[in-house]
Every structure is written in C-alpha cells, then in structure tokens.
Design an enzyme around this catalytic site. Structure first.
Site, PDB file in Angstrom:
ATOM      1  N   GLU A 269       1.303   2.091   0.287  1.00  0.00           N
ATOM      2  CA  GLU A 269       0.698   3.029  -0.671  1.00  0.00           C
ATOM      3  C   GLU A 269      -0.791   3.198  -0.387  1.00  0.00           C
ATOM      4  O   GLU A 269      -1.340   4.299  -0.480  1.00  0.00           O
ATOM      5  CB  GLU A 269       0.883   2.492  -2.103  1.00  0.00           C
ATOM      6  CG  GLU A 269       2.338   2.421  -2.571  1.00  0.00           C
ATOM      7  CD  GLU A 269       3.064   1.133  -2.188  1.00  0.00           C
ATOM      8  OE1 GLU A 269       2.664   0.470  -1.195  1.00  0.00           O
ATOM      9  OE2 GLU A 269       4.039   0.784  -2.876  1.00  0.00           O
TER      10      GLU A 269
ATOM     11  N   ASN B 173       3.068  -0.275   5.699  1.00  0.00           N
ATOM     12  CA  ASN B 173       2.325  -1.531   5.541  1.00  0.00           C
ATOM     13  C   ASN B 173       1.922  -2.109   6.895  1.00  0.00           C
ATOM     14  O   ASN B 173       2.558  -1.869   7.918  1.00  0.00           O
ATOM     15  CB  ASN B 173       3.120  -2.553   4.712  1.00  0.00           C
ATOM     16  CG  ASN B 173       4.457  -2.916   5.308  1.00  0.00           C
ATOM     17  OD1 ASN B 173       5.126  -2.089   5.919  1.00  0.00           O
ATOM     18  ND2 ASN B 173       4.852  -4.168   5.151  1.00  0.00           N
TER      19      ASN B 173
ATOM     20  N   CYS C 123      -0.941  -2.421  -5.894  1.00  0.00           N
ATOM     21  CA  CYS C 123      -0.962  -0.993  -5.557  1.00  0.00           C
ATOM     22  C   CYS C 123      -1.156  -0.132  -6.792  1.00  0.00           C
ATOM     23  O   CYS C 123      -1.836   0.893  -6.744  1.00  0.00           O
ATOM     24  CB  CYS C 123       0.337  -0.578  -4.866  1.00  0.00           C
ATOM     25  SG  CYS C 123       0.379  -1.100  -3.149  1.00  0.00           S
TER      26      CYS C 123
ATOM     27  N   GLU D  16       0.388  -5.868   8.521  1.00  0.00           N
ATOM     28  CA  GLU D  16       0.021  -7.283   8.312  1.00  0.00           C
ATOM     29  C   GLU D  16      -0.692  -7.805   9.554  1.00  0.00           C
ATOM     30  O   GLU D  16      -0.380  -7.392  10.673  1.00  0.00           O
ATOM     31  CB  GLU D  16       1.288  -8.106   8.051  1.00  0.00           C
ATOM     32  CG  GLU D  16       2.022  -7.662   6.794  1.00  0.00           C
ATOM     33  CD  GLU D  16       3.395  -8.328   6.662  1.00  0.00           C
ATOM     34  OE1 GLU D  16       3.795  -9.086   7.578  1.00  0.00           O
ATOM     35  OE2 GLU D  16       4.061  -8.071   5.641  1.00  0.00           O
TER      36      GLU D  16
ATOM     37  N   CYS E  80       3.859  -2.452  -6.036  1.00  0.00           N
ATOM     38  CA  CYS E  80       3.483  -3.736  -6.632  1.00  0.00           C
ATOM     39  C   CYS E  80       2.287  -3.549  -7.572  1.00  0.00           C
ATOM     40  O   CYS E  80       1.659  -2.492  -7.610  1.00  0.00           O
ATOM     41  CB  CYS E  80       3.134  -4.737  -5.530  1.00  0.00           C
ATOM     42  SG  CYS E  80       1.518  -4.448  -4.793  1.00  0.00           S
TER      43      CYS E  80
ATOM     44  N   HIS F  60      -1.133  -2.294   2.171  1.00  0.00           N
ATOM     45  CA  HIS F  60       0.142  -1.856   1.621  1.00  0.00           C
ATOM     46  C   HIS F  60       0.380  -0.392   1.992  1.00  0.00           C
ATOM     47  O   HIS F  60      -0.562   0.381   2.199  1.00  0.00           O
ATOM     48  CB  HIS F  60       0.167  -2.037   0.104  1.00  0.00           C
ATOM     49  CG  HIS F  60       0.235  -3.481  -0.299  1.00  0.00           C
ATOM     50  ND1 HIS F  60       0.919  -3.924  -1.401  1.00  0.00           N
ATOM     51  CD2 HIS F  60      -0.302  -4.586   0.287  1.00  0.00           C
ATOM     52  CE1 HIS F  60       0.812  -5.254  -1.489  1.00  0.00           C
ATOM     53  NE2 HIS F  60       0.076  -5.665  -0.481  1.00  0.00           N
TER      54      HIS F  60
HETATM   55  N1  THU Z   1       4.143  -4.128   0.372  1.00  0.00           N
HETATM   56  C1  THU Z   1       3.764  -2.809   0.324  1.00  0.00           C
HETATM   57  O1  THU Z   1       3.422  -2.219   1.353  1.00  0.00           O
HETATM   58  N2  THU Z   1       3.745  -2.179  -0.889  1.00  0.00           N
HETATM   59  C2  THU Z   1       4.096  -2.784  -2.066  1.00  0.00           C
HETATM   60  O2  THU Z   1       3.756  -2.318  -3.129  1.00  0.00           O
HETATM   61  C3  THU Z   1       4.874  -4.039  -1.982  1.00  0.00           C
HETATM   62  C4  THU Z   1       4.516  -4.884  -0.795  1.00  0.00           C
HETATM   63  C5  THU Z   1       4.079  -4.827   1.658  1.00  0.00           C
HETATM   64  C6  THU Z   1       2.937  -5.819   1.746  1.00  0.00           C
HETATM   65  C7  THU Z   1       3.459  -6.814   2.764  1.00  0.00           C
HETATM   66  O3  THU Z   1       3.164  -6.307   4.054  1.00  0.00           O
HETATM   67  C8  THU Z   1       4.978  -6.781   2.565  1.00  0.00           C
HETATM   68  O4  THU Z   1       5.258  -5.565   1.868  1.00  0.00           O
HETATM   69  C9  THU Z   1       5.496  -7.950   1.764  1.00  0.00           C
HETATM   70  O5  THU Z   1       4.909  -8.024   0.535  1.00  0.00           O
HETATM   71 ZN    ZN Z   2       1.517  -2.943  -3.050  1.00  0.00          ZN
END
Ligand code: THU
Ligand code: ZN
Length: 248
Positions: free
Chosen positions: A60, A45, A88, A47, A85, A58
């Site tokens: 994924e 991930n 995704c 940000e 999530c 994300h």
């Molecule tokens: N995150 C993912 O990379 N994949 C998911 O399916 C759940 C959430 C990341 C997004 C964000 O950077 C952090 O986790 C908090 O949500």
């Molecule tokens: Zn996600």
C-alpha cells in the site's frame, strides 16, 4: 459478485504482486491505487534481508508513494489483495481524510469494500501536536549541481512529505541509463513513515528492474538535524546492492 470489475481488479493486483521481493516472509502483497481521473499506480511489498522487519515497504505504501511522486493526490479507490494492516491504515490516513474506498479482492472471488474512515475510526493525526509554525512551506534546498540526477532529486524533494521533521529528503538511484527517485513520506505516528531510500528502492522494483542494475545513488536532505536518513539509507542499500551512496 464476480463481475468484470472484480476480474479486472484481480488481474491488476496479480501484476502488481509480481514485483514483490519478500526474502524474509515469502509473502507477496499487491496494491493498486486508482485516481479520480482513472490513473493507476501499482505497489508491492519489499523486504530487506538482514534488516529489522520494520524496514519493509508495504504494498500500500509503494502504491501511495508512486502516486505522490507524480503529484497525484486525488484518489478514488485502493485495491488490495489482503486487508491493509494497522500500519498501512495509519499511513494512508496521512494523505486521505477517510473517504478513500478500500476494496479487498480475495483469491476465491470474495470482495469487500469499506472506507478508510471505517477501517480506522478515531484516527490519530498530526493536528494533535503540529503547530501552525512547524511544517510550514519553507524548504531549504541543498545546493545541487546542474545534472539529471539533481533535477530528479529536486522534483522528489518537492513531493516529499515532511511536516514533522521539517527535513524533506530524496534518494535518486541510477543504473543502466535510468534514474528513479524516492522521497521521505512522514506519518504523524512516526513509525509508519517511509524513508527516501526504502521509497526509491521500492519504486525501482515497481519499474521492473533488478537491484543488481543500480550503479550509483544519491541522498539529498534539506535539514538533517532533527531526523537524518543517512544511516538507514546506507544500511538498506547495502543489504541488496553494492552501489555507492553519495550524501548531499
Ligand atoms: N504487508 C503488506 O505489504 N501490506 C499489509 O498491509 C500487510 C503486510 C507485507 C509486509 C511484509 O513484507 C509482509 O507483508 C508480511 O507482513
Ligand atoms: Zn501494511
């Protein structure tokens, strides 16, 4: 339960996770996509400080983008460090009709497997509103010079998935002798779409490079009337790098 297969997968996820940049949540996620031929694509991930949380890439999505950018669309399974999530699941559904196996490998040795179809029943898809005429194969490529970055942009444009806007878009990042490209990957549900700059920056990180190494960037779009990536691209880039962006 805790077989060799689990340990190997867990190790791959730990390696993927190491490329995460999560200055907002501090939460690192790893994902690994394995193709039918056994190729491995890692994602983590990403940000963007000061930007809306919805701009995050994300893990994924990063893994999916890595595979798609290399033209690999036959996937055997997705390994993840936490259950994917809803966003995704919807994004994955864009590129897999539901048969993809998703394996969650927990820290404590726990493991669960399901298909994407089980994780996202009654899925929404583009067929709900996409007409046959829209999203055709016609791709008006902008005029590009005969350079290495332009060649990388052309390749990424061809791999962009933009049936909803009709605007295939690509970003190329250059720095320290390296070129990394990203492409816009649209989702039928729109919000889970991945923009070209977020995609490119995420691929840059997955290559193990720092954002401070980026020297120049290009955004190439085909038809920015319906959807224009320029503003978002500039904002995301500026949040982590001082490199200039040339919009073509
Ligand atoms: N995150 C993912 O990379 N994949 C998911 O399916 C759940 C959430 C990341 C997004 C964000 O950077 C952090 O986790 C908090 O949500
Ligand atoms: Zn996600």
């Amino acid at each position: 339960m805790k077989g060799e297969d689990y340990h190997h997968g867990f190790e791959l996820l730990e390696q993927a996770k190491a490329f995460s940049r999560a200055p907002v949540s501090g939460y690192q996620v790893g994902a690994v996509l394995i193709t039918v031929q056994g190729q491995i694509f890692a994602g983590a991930n990403l940000e963007f400080p000061g930007q809306p949380p919805s701009s995050a890439v994300h893990a994924e999505q990063a893994a999916v983008a890595a595979a798609l950018l290399r033209g690999q669309r036959d996937w055997r399974e997705l390994l993840v460090s936490a259950p994917p999530c809803g966003h995704c699941r919807q994004f994955l559904r864009e590129f897999d009709s539901g048969s993809l196996r998703v394996r969650v490998l927990g820290k404590d040795g726990t493991e669960s497997a399901s298909t994407l179809g089980e994780l996202l029943p009654q899925a929404f898809g583009g067929e709900a509103f996409l007409s046959d005429t829209k999203g055709g194969t016609e791709r008006p490529n902008p005029r590009l010079p005969n350079t290495d970055w332009a060649a990388a942009a052309r390749e990424a444009l061809a791999r962009s998935h933009a049936p909803y806007s009709g605007n295939p878009a690509a970003v190329v990042l250059a720095g320290d002798g390296h070129l990394v490209a990203g492409a816009s990957l649209e989702s039928a549900a729109f919000n889970p779409s991945l923009g070209p700059m977020a995609c490119a920056l995420s691929q840059w990180r997955m290559g193990g490079r720092e954002f401070g190494e980026i020297e120049h960037t290009w955004l190439v779009q085909s038809a920015p009337r319906q959807v224009n990536w320029e503003q978002q691209s500039r904002a995301l880039l500026a949040s982590i790098s001082a490199a200039p962006l040339t919009a073509v």
